[in-house]
Design an enzyme around this catalytic site. Structure first.
Site, mmCIF file in Angstrom:
data_model
loop_
_atom_site.group_PDB
_atom_site.id
_atom_site.type_symbol
_atom_site.label_atom_id
_atom_site.label_comp_id
_atom_site.label_asym_id
_atom_site.label_seq_id
_atom_site.Cartn_x
_atom_site.Cartn_y
_atom_site.Cartn_z
ATOM 1 N N LYS A 1 -8.068 14.158 4.599
ATOM 2 C CA LYS A 1 -7.327 12.858 4.513
ATOM 3 C C LYS A 1 -6.326 13.155 5.705
ATOM 4 C CE LYS A 1 -6.080 14.107 0.043
ATOM 5 N NZ LYS A 1 -6.302 12.928 -0.840
ATOM 6 N N ARG A 2 -5.171 12.068 5.856
ATOM 7 C CA ARG A 2 -4.336 12.234 6.897
ATOM 8 C C ARG A 2 -3.396 13.341 6.342
ATOM 9 N NH1 ARG A 2 -3.919 8.411 11.022
ATOM 10 N NH2 ARG A 2 -2.084 9.134 11.560
ATOM 11 N N LYS B 1 0.899 14.468 0.832
ATOM 12 C CA LYS B 1 -0.430 14.894 0.151
ATOM 13 C C LYS B 1 -0.499 16.205 -0.021
ATOM 14 C CE LYS B 1 -2.151 10.980 2.702
ATOM 15 N NZ LYS B 1 -3.078 10.023 1.834
ATOM 16 N N HIS C 1 0.801 -1.288 -0.075
ATOM 17 C CA HIS C 1 -0.063 0.045 -0.130
ATOM 18 C C HIS C 1 0.934 1.331 0.042
ATOM 19 C CE1 HIS C 1 -3.911 -1.935 0.928
ATOM 20 N NE2 HIS C 1 -3.381 -2.820 1.468
ATOM 21 N N LYS D 1 -14.453 8.458 -3.532
ATOM 22 C CA LYS D 1 -15.921 8.754 -2.739
ATOM 23 C C LYS D 1 -16.325 10.033 -3.140
ATOM 24 C CE LYS D 1 -13.917 6.215 1.105
ATOM 25 N NZ LYS D 1 -13.039 6.270 2.279
ATOM 26 N N THR E 1 -8.545 6.536 -1.859
ATOM 27 C CA THR E 1 -9.800 6.212 -2.189
ATOM 28 C C THR E 1 -10.728 7.244 -1.833
ATOM 29 O OG1 THR E 1 -9.319 5.439 0.226
ATOM 30 C CG2 THR E 1 -9.174 3.748 -1.492
HETATM 31 C C1 26W Z 1 3.630 0.619 10.400
HETATM 32 C C2 26W Z 1 3.520 2.234 9.894
HETATM 33 C C3 26W Z 1 2.532 2.409 8.634
HETATM 34 C C4 26W Z 1 1.227 2.368 8.928
HETATM 35 C C5 26W Z 1 0.363 2.203 7.767
HETATM 36 C C6 26W Z 1 2.804 2.192 7.407
HETATM 37 C C7 26W Z 1 2.153 2.202 6.370
HETATM 38 C C8 26W Z 1 0.766 2.226 6.547
HETATM 39 C C9 26W Z 1 -0.178 2.398 5.366
HETATM 40 C C10 26W Z 1 0.480 1.372 4.305
HETATM 41 C C11 26W Z 1 -0.484 3.463 5.003
HETATM 42 C C12 26W Z 1 -1.806 3.503 4.072
HETATM 43 O O1 26W Z 1 -2.956 3.690 4.688
HETATM 44 N N1 26W Z 1 -1.551 3.586 2.723
HETATM 45 C C13 26W Z 1 -2.782 3.989 1.741
HETATM 46 O O2 26W Z 1 -3.536 2.628 1.338
HETATM 47 C C14 26W Z 1 -4.490 3.184 0.743
HETATM 48 C C15 26W Z 1 -5.210 1.769 0.211
HETATM 49 O O3 26W Z 1 -4.852 1.076 -0.527
HETATM 50 C C16 26W Z 1 -4.123 3.803 -0.656
HETATM 51 O O4 26W Z 1 -5.156 4.367 -1.195
HETATM 52 C C17 26W Z 1 -3.301 5.273 -0.323
HETATM 53 O O5 26W Z 1 -2.948 5.670 -1.313
HETATM 54 C C18 26W Z 1 -2.299 4.830 0.619
HETATM 55 O O6 26W Z 1 -1.406 5.742 1.269
#
Ligand code: 26W
Length: 818
Positions: free
Chosen positions: A557-558, A563, A366, A669, A665
């Site tokens: 968004k975050r 971003k 992701h 929406k 995503t």
């Molecule tokens: C361990 C720290 C950590 C926590 C969460 C590292 C990475 C993440 C996720 C991979 C971050 C995340 O939410 N990624 C998002 O995933 C969505 C679903 O596929 C995508 O639409 C977003 O672009 C992507 O940033």
């Protein structure tokens, strides 16, 4: 006749529901109607129980049905961002009319009741919400998928804003209980930590391993129902709760230290205490690794245990019937844990166990951001999970032998591809473990997958091109259209029927109506009423008044540098600068809404929130700006807020530095709800633009390839010097106008923009962004033109349903020949 019968039978159903509601209110909760007048809380609870009762029999039936079908897909994820469940269940079970009638008897609307439910915030952002959308689609498509996750006692923190700064408060979402969970202690599992390994020979002389002297923790499952859309299917989301074992306590007790025993209990229960609020950067904390292993071990044991109950210890067909879909690397340790269970517990030969593992694991990536790639120090890993470390070494040794065979004497490649990274700090690379142990590796949008293949995972792609595939994300049209936008949903049903709820590609039929001015007017009237609802929320939560005649321009968004919320702020400051100089020619009035949480330890992201609030305060106070510009920061952005925000949005901001957003995503929406996107060629934006047509998308900025190129001689200061608008914006920010009483606080931000190593290239895309925003104004001024674009966005959003995504997972990953 038919109609009469239906209405009388639905009437009976309605009466029954009403009776059940009263029964729960009076008997289960021990309240009467007088109590209810003081609070909606008990009505919510009794309605929840009434709805839940209606799920239970289908839930059991689904389990029975699945019992006949040996196929089992396990979706392993540290996050499930489900939000509220009541309205979703009511919609999916088709209970809306009955509920409305029953509540009327209590002089109540569903809207009053629903606000009693707190969000289940068991996720950070995109990845967690995706998991929730996927579960909805799997149930709707009747696919036997079980979600496995953790029952965090504290979900994503609650964000409040004090003096413009983010303040985090714990989210005690379970305080008033959770209606939607069912504790199932009969499926309790034991998860081991620490200790050491002992080698011995079994009766047949085989070398075996015992993992001994461990600290054990109980995993108690809490099941949540996942109803499909009007199809009688109810799948399960199984969330594990950590509890101390009795034995554990007893040992200490015998040793005479009662207080230590209780302390040990706390240590065990800490595992599922709190969700890590980091999105896209890793911390390397032991507790996080314990969470990951706890989820994985309990879930795999659960699946193997169920298998054994039905088929004994014959694993011949196990791989054919089982898939473990890994939601990022967070559960990647499943590769090693399945090996451990098969080899140490079921006494399987390594080769056979490896064949099963690599035929059942599938990994979804992701993110491309290097700071988000998980690694664990060998030292920590060995201390916490000694047996797992041994297994990973063995996997790695065999894997590297394979690499060496294909590329003899390529030492550098071996070093690059090793699951164990060498150097000062030896570490386990979880992404590599996931790739080596899986038969499928997928990205979440076309560009993202391409960048994985050509960049991050290039060596692995060269070795196993057949493992790699793309699955562009999607969102569930039940929550993100049918539920959140009742007005538009009715118009759609009236115009093209209701088939779109289960088959979103039917929205195509709307395309011809884009030219129909009467339809477009109704479409925009609905948008207007959704803007009113949003404006009311913004007034309530932000204390800022939004004017629905203005463009509603939204970025939620975050908060992350990639971003580029900062780019949005630069545009706001640019507009403000123009307004104060009297240059409003061609400007269209707009209300800008930003929202999102920053990771508690992410300094710059938190400073960006402060900047948004500081700019908002200056702009909103200035009478000159009032007719043209209003700015608000939405506090505590969450699933439920998005349900109100996306229907009322005109312009969707998707402005990440190209190549950095894996998919996105939120963009989907907004599009579904008739917002037009201003965006870069990043993630799924590219596919959104292809679907809706370049004319109906406000494109700006460098491409991913251009971004890569530009880094070599990036000189933001000369870009700033050469662009009078940007120059004025930077001067305004640097002048301290927005932070009169907190001198210098924004220096880190302006310095980052001016830095030649700014990875996000804010200055580089400024001009093109401002120009695209001007085109937005031009088009918005032409009401029929904007309406056409808005309609076409909804009409073209069919492929961004998570049903489409899940069908692809099903056909191309899950149901395969083994
Ligand atoms: C361990 C720290 C950590 C926590 C969460 C590292 C990475 C993440 C996720 C991979 C971050 C995340 O939410 N990624 C998002 O995933 C969505 C679903 O596929 C995508 O639409 C977003 O672009 C992507 O940033």
């Amino acid at each position: 006749m038919m109609k009469k019968q239906m209405s009388s039978s639905s009437n009976t159903a309605g009466k029954k529901l009403s009776k059940d509601l009263d029964r729960h209110l009076n008997l289960t909760l021990g309240r009467d109607n007088c109590d209810v007048n003081t609070s909606h809380h008990y009505l919510y609870k009794s309605l929840g129980k009434t709805v839940r009762d209606r799920l239970i029999s289908s839930w059991r039936a689904t389990r029975c049905h699945h019992h006949e079908d040996p196929t089992r897909i396990s979706y392993l994820s540290l996050e499930f961002l489900v939000g509220r469940s009541l309205q979703n269940a009511i919609l999916n079970l088709d209970l809306e009319e009955s509920v409305k009638d029953a509540l009327h008897e209590h002089a109540c609307e569903l809207e009053d009741i629903e606000s009693e439910e707190v969000d289940a915030g068991l996720g950070n952002g995109g990845l967690g919400r995706l998991a929730a959308c996927f579960l909805d689609s799997c149930a709707t498509l009747n696919i036997p998928v079980t979600g496995y996750g953790l029952r965090y006692h504290y979900g994503m923190f609650q964000q409040t804003i004090r003096n413009g700064y983010q303040v985090e408060r714990p989210d005690m979402w379970l305080r008033h209980g959770n209606l939607w969970e069912l504790e199932t202690p009969e499926y309790t599992r034991v998860v081991k930590f620490r200790g050491r390994t002992e080698y011995y020979h079994d009766d047949h002389g085989h070398k075996r391993v015992h993992w001994v002297n461990t600290n054990d923790v109980l995993a108690i499952p809490y099941d949540m129902p996942v109803p499909g859309y009007r199809n009688e299917t109810v799948n399960t989301l199984r969330l594990w709760n950590a509890e101390a074992t009795d034995e554990f306590n007893l040992d200490e007790f015998h040793a005479g230290d009662y207080t230590d025993a209780v302390a040990a209990k706390n240590r065990a229960e800490l595992i599922t205490m709190v969700l890590y609020p980091n999105d896209s950067s890793v911390q390397g904390k032991a507790l996080r690794l314990r969470q990951q292993y706890f989820l994985v071990s309990a879930s795999l044991q659960d699946v193997l245990h169920n298998w054994e109950r039905r088929y004994g210890r014959d694993f011949t067909n196990f791989a054919k019937n089982n898939v473990f879909q890994l939601n990022d690397t967070h559960p990647a340790i499943a590769v090693a844990e399945l090996m451990r269970l098969l080899v140490d517990h079921y006494w399987m030969e390594w080769e056979q166990a490896w064949t099963i593992t690599t035929a059942t694991m599938a990994y979804t990536n992701h993110t491309l951001l290097p700071e988000a790639l998980e690694t664990w120090s060998v030292e920590l890993f060995g201390e916490l999970l000694p047996r797992l470390l041994e297994i990973i070494y063995e996997i790695n040794a065999r894997f590297l032998a394979q690499v060496a065979e294909k590329w003899p004497a390529d030492v550098d490649r071996l070093r690059r591809m090793s699951i164990v990274g060498e150097g000062d700090n030896r570490h386990i690379r979880m992404a590599y473990l996931a790739i080596v142990g899986s038969y499928s590796v997928n990205g979440v949008a076309a560009l993202h997958t391409e960048l994985l293949e050509k960049g991050l995972f290039r060596d692995f792609y060269e070795l196993w091109p057949e493992k790699f595939n793309n699955k562009t994300n999607g969102v569930t049209p039940r929550r993100w259209l049918a539920h959140c936008n009742r007005g538009l949903a009715s118009l759609l049903v009236e115009t093209i029927g209701d088939g779109w709820v289960k088959d979103l590609s039917e929205l195509e039929k709307l395309k011809v109506y884009a030219e129909d001015s009467a339809f477009a007017e109704r479409f925009m009237a609905i948008k207007l009423s959704n803007k009113e609802r949003l404006a009311a929320l913004v007034a309530h939560d932000c204390g800022v008044s939004f004017d629905t005649n203005m463009i509603f321009d939204v970025q939620v968004k975050r908060i992350h540098e990639y971003k580029r919320q900062l780019l949005n702020v630069l545009h706001i400051v640019h507009l403000y600068d123009r307004i104060t100089r009297g240059d409003t020619n061609g400007m269209y009035p707009r209300c800008v809404l930003l929202g999102g949480k920053a990771a508690p330890g992410y300094f710059i992201a938190k400073l960006i929130i402060k900047l948004v609030n500081s700019v908002a305060e200056v702009v909103n106070r200035d009478a000159r700006a009032r007719p043209w510009l209003r700015v608000a920061f939405f506090p505590n952005f969450r699933v439920t807020a998005m349900e109100r925000i996306c229907p009322g949005t005109d312009l969707s901001e998707q402005i990440s530095t190209a190549g950095k957003e894996a998919s996105g995503t939120g963009n989907m929406k907004f599009m579904m709800n008739g917002a037009v996107t201003i965006g870069t060629l990043d993630g799924a934006n590219i596919e959104i633009r292809n679907a809706v047509g370049a004319d109906n998308f406000f494109l700006f900025g460098m491409t991913a390839a251009e971004v890569e190129q530009a880094h070599t001689n990036y000189d933001p200061n000369s870009i700033i010097a050469a662009d009078p608008d940007l120059n004025r914006v930077m001067s305004l920010l640097e002048s301290g106008q927005f932070n009169l009483f907190e001198k210098g606080i924004f220096d880190p931000i302006t310095q980052a923009i001016r830095s030649p190593t700014d990875p996000w290239m804010i200055a580089a895309d400024f001009r093109s962004y401002i120009d695209a925003q001007q085109r937005v104004c031009d088009v918005y001024a032409d009401k029929p033109m904007w309406a056409r674009m808005a309609v076409l966005n909804t009409a073209s959003s069919g492929e961004f349903s998570s049903d489409r995504t899940i069908k692809q997972y099903r056909d191309e990953i899950w149901y395969r020949d083994v």
